[in-house]
Design a protein around this motif. Structure first.
Motif, PDB file in Angstrom:
ATOM      1  N   GLU A  20       0.840  -1.191   0.000  1.00  0.00           N
ATOM      2  CA  GLU A  20       0.000   0.000   0.000  1.00  0.00           C
ATOM      3  C   GLU A  20       0.882   1.250   0.000  1.00  0.00           C
ATOM      4  OE1 GLU A  20      -3.314   0.105  -0.075  1.00  0.00           O
ATOM      5  OE2 GLU A  20      -3.576  -2.074  -0.019  1.00  0.00           O
ATOM      6  N   PRO A  21       0.540   2.258  -0.814  1.00  0.00           N
ATOM      7  CA  PRO A  21       1.303   3.504  -0.792  1.00  0.00           C
ATOM      8  C   PRO A  21       1.028   4.277   0.493  1.00  0.00           C
ATOM      9  CG  PRO A  21      -0.581   3.710  -2.250  1.00  0.00           C
ATOM     10  CD  PRO A  21      -0.538   2.282  -1.829  1.00  0.00           C
ATOM     11  N   VAL A  22       2.095   4.735   1.152  1.00  0.00           N
ATOM     12  CA  VAL A  22       1.950   5.523   2.378  1.00  0.00           C
ATOM     13  C   VAL A  22       2.860   6.738   2.301  1.00  0.00           C
ATOM     14  CG1 VAL A  22       1.340   3.541   3.827  1.00  0.00           C
ATOM     15  CG2 VAL A  22       3.738   4.172   3.563  1.00  0.00           C
ATOM     16  N   ARG A  23       2.585   7.689   3.164  1.00  0.00           N
ATOM     17  CA  ARG A  23       3.425   8.876   3.272  1.00  0.00           C
ATOM     18  C   ARG A  23       3.785   9.093   4.735  1.00  0.00           C
ATOM     19  NH1 ARG A  23       1.325  14.012   0.075  1.00  0.00           N
ATOM     20  NH2 ARG A  23      -0.429  13.839   1.531  1.00  0.00           N
ATOM     21  N   ALA A  24       5.015   9.500   4.975  1.00  0.00           N
ATOM     22  CA  ALA A  24       5.490   9.740   6.333  1.00  0.00           C
ATOM     23  C   ALA A  24       6.429  10.940   6.332  1.00  0.00           C
ATOM     24  CB  ALA A  24       6.212   8.517   6.884  1.00  0.00           C
ATOM     25  N   PRO A  25       6.418  11.753   7.388  1.00  0.00           N
ATOM     26  CA  PRO A  25       7.327  12.903   7.455  1.00  0.00           C
ATOM     27  C   PRO A  25       8.784  12.467   7.420  1.00  0.00           C
ATOM     28  CG  PRO A  25       5.602  13.073   9.119  1.00  0.00           C
ATOM     29  CD  PRO A  25       5.520  11.695   8.557  1.00  0.00           C
ATOM     30  N   MET A  81      11.117   3.366  -0.817  1.00  0.00           N
ATOM     31  CA  MET A  81      11.438   2.053  -0.249  1.00  0.00           C
ATOM     32  C   MET A  81      10.193   1.162  -0.223  1.00  0.00           C
ATOM     33  SD  MET A  81      11.819   2.985   3.859  1.00  0.00           S
ATOM     34  CE  MET A  81      12.993   1.665   4.087  1.00  0.00           C
ATOM     35  N   ARG A  82      10.417  -0.148  -0.237  1.00  0.00           N
ATOM     36  CA  ARG A  82       9.327  -1.118  -0.179  1.00  0.00           C
ATOM     37  C   ARG A  82       9.499  -1.970   1.076  1.00  0.00           C
ATOM     38  NH1 ARG A  82       6.530  -1.653  -4.998  1.00  0.00           N
ATOM     39  NH2 ARG A  82       7.405  -0.469  -6.741  1.00  0.00           N
ATOM     40  N   VAL A  83       8.523  -1.881   1.959  1.00  0.00           N
ATOM     41  CA  VAL A  83       8.597  -2.534   3.259  1.00  0.00           C
ATOM     42  C   VAL A  83       7.482  -3.565   3.380  1.00  0.00           C
ATOM     43  CG1 VAL A  83       8.564  -2.206   5.761  1.00  0.00           C
ATOM     44  CG2 VAL A  83       9.530  -0.429   4.286  1.00  0.00           C
ATOM     45  N   ARG A  84       7.836  -4.724   3.905  1.00  0.00           N
ATOM     46  CA  ARG A  84       6.841  -5.760   4.187  1.00  0.00           C
ATOM     47  C   ARG A  84       6.977  -6.161   5.657  1.00  0.00           C
ATOM     48  NH1 ARG A  84       7.671 -10.387  -0.070  1.00  0.00           N
ATOM     49  NH2 ARG A  84       9.866  -9.913   0.379  1.00  0.00           N
ATOM     50  N   THR A  85       5.856  -6.090   6.368  1.00  0.00           N
ATOM     51  CA  THR A  85       5.898  -6.288   7.813  1.00  0.00           C
ATOM     52  C   THR A  85       5.473  -7.674   8.275  1.00  0.00           C
ATOM     53  OG1 THR A  85       3.608  -5.531   8.159  1.00  0.00           O
ATOM     54  CG2 THR A  85       5.332  -3.846   8.101  1.00  0.00           C
ATOM     55  N   ASP A  86       4.796  -8.435   7.406  1.00  0.00           N
ATOM     56  CA  ASP A  86       4.186  -9.681   7.875  1.00  0.00           C
ATOM     57  C   ASP A  86       4.584 -10.875   7.017  1.00  0.00           C
ATOM     58  OD1 ASP A  86       2.539 -10.817   9.879  1.00  0.00           O
ATOM     59  OD2 ASP A  86       0.912 -11.038   8.443  1.00  0.00           O
ATOM     60  N   THR A  87       5.815 -10.861   6.526  1.00  0.00           N
ATOM     61  CA  THR A  87       6.283 -11.990   5.722  1.00  0.00           C
ATOM     62  C   THR A  87       6.625 -13.168   6.631  1.00  0.00           C
ATOM     63  OG1 THR A  87       8.595 -11.292   5.835  1.00  0.00           O
ATOM     64  CG2 THR A  87       7.257 -10.399   4.029  1.00  0.00           C
TER      65      THR A  87
END
Length: 286
Positions: A20-25, A81-87
């Motif tokens: 999912e595309p997200v935005r963070a400061p 960056m591409r992050v996966r948290t639940d692999t």
């Protein structure tokens, strides 16, 4: 009127989190972004008032292009960056860490750990009865707080809070190596003979209950500690003019412990000995 520090506006970074595309400061960590997106990534050593230590490794996630799993609490978010948290790789690592911790120390007073052990299918008992454990008796050498190293996961949050990040007392540090490593005062002396100023800021950041108010420890031993029956009321400390905020935890019309809001711009969760422990004058005690 309360002054609210606004700071310089930060650029928003765009990246992908679990597809999912997200935005963070800019300057946010991956864990910050996960929480903003509603992702429940477990962590034990992360503290919202401390610099990340990367000690517990429960919050590891996969980042595309990274050779190893990365600690979400300290890895800053980057553009694209591409992050996966639940692999499966991340879940396997968390499961092993939880098994190692739960098999070696007492996590019975650690919030949410039982939930995580079930969620990740951890089996601490699989190491058998001969697995090494930190079976130490609680150290009760003063009337204010108790050190129960049988619950310590060596996250170093207490060391940082006591040292250069907040209190600057440097009363505690890590002693020993490997499985024999412990948090200790100089020469492993009683707390009363150390440089401790009894601010209790180490208790504030301890994630497992290895450090606790003497009142809480005694009530747990007696079986009367009941957080569901407690109320929390935030007020202002009356001892001096700094204006520290206190949160009074009350059970059966008795103050059982004192904390401080971490988002308070004055204290950031820190107090002195009077604010933390000097509440006996507001209630009758024998």
């Amino acid at each position: 009127m309360t002054a609210i520090p606004l700071g310089t506006p930060r650029r928003l970074l765009e990246f992908t989190l679990d597809g999912e595309p997200v935005r963070a400061p800019e300057g946010s960590t991956v864990l910050d972004a996960c929480r903003s997106a509603g992702k429940d990534v477990p962590t034990l050593c992360q503290g919202d008032t401390l610099t990340p230590k990367n000690a517990c490794r429960v919050c590891v996630v996969e980042v595309e292009g990274a050779r190893t799993l990365v600690a979400a609490c300290s890895r800053e978010a980057e553009e694209g960056m591409r992050v996966r948290t639940d692999t499966e790789r991340a879940r396997h690592s968390r499961r092993i860490v939880l098994e190692l911790l739960a098999s070696s120390v007492d996590l019975s007073t650690t919030p949410r750990v039982a939930e995580w052990i079930e969620e990740y299918g951890a089996e601490p008992d699989r190491f058998g009865p001969d697995a090494a454990r930190v079976d130490e008796e609680p150290r009760i050498d003063n009337t204010l707080y108790v050190r129960d190293y049988g619950k310590c996961i060596l996250c170093y949050k207490c060391v940082d809070a006591c040292g250069g990040q907040w209190q600057n007392s440097f009363a505690i540090s890590v002693s020993g190596r490997g499985f024999d490593a412990r948090i200790a005062v100089e020469h492993d002396a009683p707390l009363t003979d150390s440089a401790c100023v009894y601010c209790g800021n180490c208790i504030e950041v301890c994630p497992t209950g290895a450090l606790s108010f003497r009142s809480e420890f005694d009530m747990r031993e007696a079986g009367t500690w009941d957080e569901s029956a407690q109320t929390a009321t935030t007020t202002v400390c009356a001892y001096c003019g700094v204006g520290c905020n206190l949160t009074l935890h009350v059970q059966d019309n008795e103050i059982v412990k004192v904390t401080s809001p971490h988002d308070n711009p004055v204290t950031h969760g820190n107090l002195c000995i009077k604010g933390r422990f000097g509440y006996q004058h507001v209630q009758n005690r024998d």
